[in-house]
Write a protein that holds these residues in place. Structure first.
Motif, PDB file in Angstrom:
ATOM      1  N   LYS A   1       0.836  -1.205   0.000  1.00  0.00           N
ATOM      2  CA  LYS A   1       0.000   0.000   0.000  1.00  0.00           C
ATOM      3  C   LYS A   1       0.872   1.257   0.000  1.00  0.00           C
ATOM      4  O   LYS A   1       0.616   2.206  -0.758  1.00  0.00           O
ATOM      5  CB  LYS A   1      -0.916  -0.008   1.223  1.00  0.00           C
ATOM      6  N   ASN A   2       1.902   1.276   0.841  1.00  0.00           N
ATOM      7  CA  ASN A   2       2.782   2.448   0.912  1.00  0.00           C
ATOM      8  C   ASN A   2       3.539   2.664  -0.394  1.00  0.00           C
ATOM      9  O   ASN A   2       3.731   3.799  -0.830  1.00  0.00           O
ATOM     10  CB  ASN A   2       3.752   2.313   2.080  1.00  0.00           C
ATOM     11  N   ILE A   3       3.956   1.582  -1.037  1.00  0.00           N
ATOM     12  CA  ILE A   3       4.635   1.704  -2.339  1.00  0.00           C
ATOM     13  C   ILE A   3       3.660   2.252  -3.378  1.00  0.00           C
ATOM     14  O   ILE A   3       3.988   3.156  -4.141  1.00  0.00           O
ATOM     15  CB  ILE A   3       5.225   0.345  -2.779  1.00  0.00           C
ATOM     16  N   HIS A   4       2.456   1.715  -3.386  1.00  0.00           N
ATOM     17  CA  HIS A   4       1.432   2.147  -4.354  1.00  0.00           C
ATOM     18  C   HIS A   4       1.099   3.629  -4.175  1.00  0.00           C
ATOM     19  O   HIS A   4       0.889   4.350  -5.158  1.00  0.00           O
ATOM     20  CB  HIS A   4       0.178   1.289  -4.192  1.00  0.00           C
ATOM     21  N   GLU A   5       1.060   4.100  -2.931  1.00  0.00           N
ATOM     22  CA  GLU A   5       0.737   5.506  -2.657  1.00  0.00           C
ATOM     23  C   GLU A   5       1.947   6.430  -2.767  1.00  0.00           C
ATOM     24  O   GLU A   5       1.823   7.632  -2.586  1.00  0.00           O
ATOM     25  CB  GLU A   5       0.125   5.622  -1.253  1.00  0.00           C
ATOM     26  N   GLY A   6       3.122   5.866  -3.051  1.00  0.00           N
ATOM     27  CA  GLY A   6       4.322   6.676  -3.197  1.00  0.00           C
ATOM     28  C   GLY A   6       4.976   7.054  -1.878  1.00  0.00           C
ATOM     29  O   GLY A   6       5.871   7.896  -1.839  1.00  0.00           O
ATOM     30  N   LYS A   7       4.571   6.431  -0.789  1.00  0.00           N
ATOM     31  CA  LYS A   7       5.134   6.729   0.529  1.00  0.00           C
ATOM     32  C   LYS A   7       6.397   5.915   0.816  1.00  0.00           C
ATOM     33  O   LYS A   7       7.083   6.186   1.792  1.00  0.00           O
ATOM     34  CB  LYS A   7       4.101   6.454   1.616  1.00  0.00           C
ATOM     35  N   ALA A   8       6.660   4.929  -0.013  1.00  0.00           N
ATOM     36  CA  ALA A   8       7.846   4.082   0.155  1.00  0.00           C
ATOM     37  C   ALA A   8       8.467   3.874  -1.222  1.00  0.00           C
ATOM     38  O   ALA A   8       7.774   3.924  -2.238  1.00  0.00           O
ATOM     39  CB  ALA A   8       7.452   2.741   0.765  1.00  0.00           C
ATOM     40  N   PRO A   9       9.789   3.662  -1.262  1.00  0.00           N
ATOM     41  CA  PRO A   9      10.443   3.457  -2.561  1.00  0.00           C
ATOM     42  C   PRO A   9       9.998   2.146  -3.204  1.00  0.00           C
ATOM     43  O   PRO A   9       9.678   1.180  -2.512  1.00  0.00           O
ATOM     44  CB  PRO A   9      11.933   3.412  -2.213  1.00  0.00           C
ATOM     45  N   LYS A  10       9.961   2.150  -4.533  1.00  0.00           N
ATOM     46  CA  LYS A  10       9.570   0.944  -5.259  1.00  0.00           C
ATOM     47  C   LYS A  10      10.644  -0.117  -5.120  1.00  0.00           C
ATOM     48  O   LYS A  10      11.835   0.185  -5.111  1.00  0.00           O
ATOM     49  CB  LYS A  10       9.326   1.256  -6.731  1.00  0.00           C
ATOM     50  N   ARG A  11      10.197  -1.371  -4.969  1.00  0.00           N
ATOM     51  CA  ARG A  11      11.107  -2.510  -4.852  1.00  0.00           C
ATOM     52  C   ARG A  11      10.561  -3.660  -5.679  1.00  0.00           C
ATOM     53  O   ARG A  11       9.358  -3.750  -5.915  1.00  0.00           O
ATOM     54  CB  ARG A  11      11.226  -2.962  -3.396  1.00  0.00           C
ATOM     55  N   THR A  12      11.456  -4.535  -6.104  1.00  0.00           N
ATOM     56  CA  THR A  12      11.012  -5.720  -6.829  1.00  0.00           C
ATOM     57  C   THR A  12      10.544  -6.766  -5.835  1.00  0.00           C
ATOM     58  O   THR A  12      10.808  -6.680  -4.635  1.00  0.00           O
ATOM     59  CB  THR A  12      12.172  -6.311  -7.673  1.00  0.00           C
ATOM     60  N   ILE A  13       9.845  -7.768  -6.344  1.00  0.00           N
ATOM     61  CA  ILE A  13       9.369  -8.846  -5.482  1.00  0.00           C
ATOM     62  C   ILE A  13      10.544  -9.549  -4.813  1.00  0.00           C
ATOM     63  O   ILE A  13      10.508  -9.834  -3.634  1.00  0.00           O
ATOM     64  CB  ILE A  13       8.508  -9.842  -6.283  1.00  0.00           C
ATOM     65  N   SER A  14      11.616  -9.792  -5.566  1.00  0.00           N
ATOM     66  CA  SER A  14      12.758 -10.482  -4.969  1.00  0.00           C
ATOM     67  C   SER A  14      13.412  -9.645  -3.874  1.00  0.00           C
ATOM     68  O   SER A  14      13.881 -10.177  -2.880  1.00  0.00           O
ATOM     69  CB  SER A  14      13.781 -10.854  -6.041  1.00  0.00           C
ATOM     70  N   GLN A  15      13.413  -8.315  -4.018  1.00  0.00           N
ATOM     71  CA  GLN A  15      13.948  -7.465  -2.954  1.00  0.00           C
ATOM     72  C   GLN A  15      13.087  -7.582  -1.692  1.00  0.00           C
ATOM     73  O   GLN A  15      13.604  -7.622  -0.586  1.00  0.00           O
ATOM     74  CB  GLN A  15      14.004  -6.011  -3.408  1.00  0.00           C
ATOM     75  N   MET A  16      11.781  -7.629  -1.884  1.00  0.00           N
ATOM     76  CA  MET A  16      10.874  -7.734  -0.724  1.00  0.00           C
ATOM     77  C   MET A  16      11.005  -9.092  -0.048  1.00  0.00           C
ATOM     78  O   MET A  16      10.980  -9.182   1.172  1.00  0.00           O
ATOM     79  CB  MET A  16       9.429  -7.472  -1.157  1.00  0.00           C
ATOM     80  N   ILE A  17      11.162 -10.143  -0.833  1.00  0.00           N
ATOM     81  CA  ILE A  17      11.278 -11.485  -0.262  1.00  0.00           C
ATOM     82  C   ILE A  17      12.589 -11.653   0.487  1.00  0.00           C
ATOM     83  O   ILE A  17      12.628 -12.295   1.542  1.00  0.00           O
ATOM     84  CB  ILE A  17      11.155 -12.558  -1.370  1.00  0.00           C
ATOM     85  N   ASN A  18      13.661 -11.071  -0.014  1.00  0.00           N
ATOM     86  CA  ASN A  18      14.976 -11.248   0.595  1.00  0.00           C
ATOM     87  C   ASN A  18      15.237 -10.317   1.770  1.00  0.00           C
ATOM     88  O   ASN A  18      16.312 -10.355   2.346  1.00  0.00           O
ATOM     89  CB  ASN A  18      16.072 -11.098  -0.462  1.00  0.00           C
ATOM     90  N   GLU A  19      14.270  -9.477   2.136  1.00  0.00           N
ATOM     91  CA  GLU A  19      14.425  -8.597   3.295  1.00  0.00           C
ATOM     92  C   GLU A  19      14.476  -9.419   4.568  1.00  0.00           C
ATOM     93  O   GLU A  19      13.891 -10.477   4.665  1.00  0.00           O
ATOM     94  CB  GLU A  19      13.227  -7.655   3.411  1.00  0.00           C
ATOM     95  N   LYS A  20      15.163  -8.884   5.538  1.00  0.00           N
ATOM     96  CA  LYS A  20      15.164  -9.538   6.865  1.00  0.00           C
ATOM     97  C   LYS A  20      14.676  -8.587   7.897  1.00  0.00           C
ATOM     98  O   LYS A  20      14.763  -7.453   7.871  1.00  0.00           O
ATOM     99  CB  LYS A  20      16.565 -10.018   7.198  1.00  0.00           C
TER     100      LYS A  20
END
Length: 71
Positions: free
Chosen positions: A52-71
């Motif tokens: 939601k935050n990415i869609h609204e521009g409140k957070a930087p865009k990331r790829t799915i693999s970046q989101m999955i590999n977050e810790k």
């Protein structure tokens, strides 16, 4: 460390004894299954809030693999 899910019938003498043995060894941490559900729901809610935050521009865009590999 590995995580396993087992079912113990605590209504039986053997089930109660097994749980007692596992808890006394300081090797196993027992969590009721409902705790696992809470963790899963929190992770899903966090992921949806991130999207939601990415869609609204409140957070930087990331790829799915970046989101999955977050810790």
């Amino acid at each position: 460390m590995a995580i396993y899910t087992i079912g113990i019938n605590e209504r039986t003498v053997k089930g109660t004894a097994l749980r007692t043995l596992l808890e006394c060894e300081d090797v196993v941490k027992i969590k009721p299954f409902s705790d696992m559900d809470d963790i899963l729901v929190k992770e899903i809610a966090r992921g949806l809030m991130d999207v939601k935050n990415i869609h609204e521009g409140k957070a930087p865009k990331r790829t799915i693999s970046q989101m999955i590999n977050e810790k």
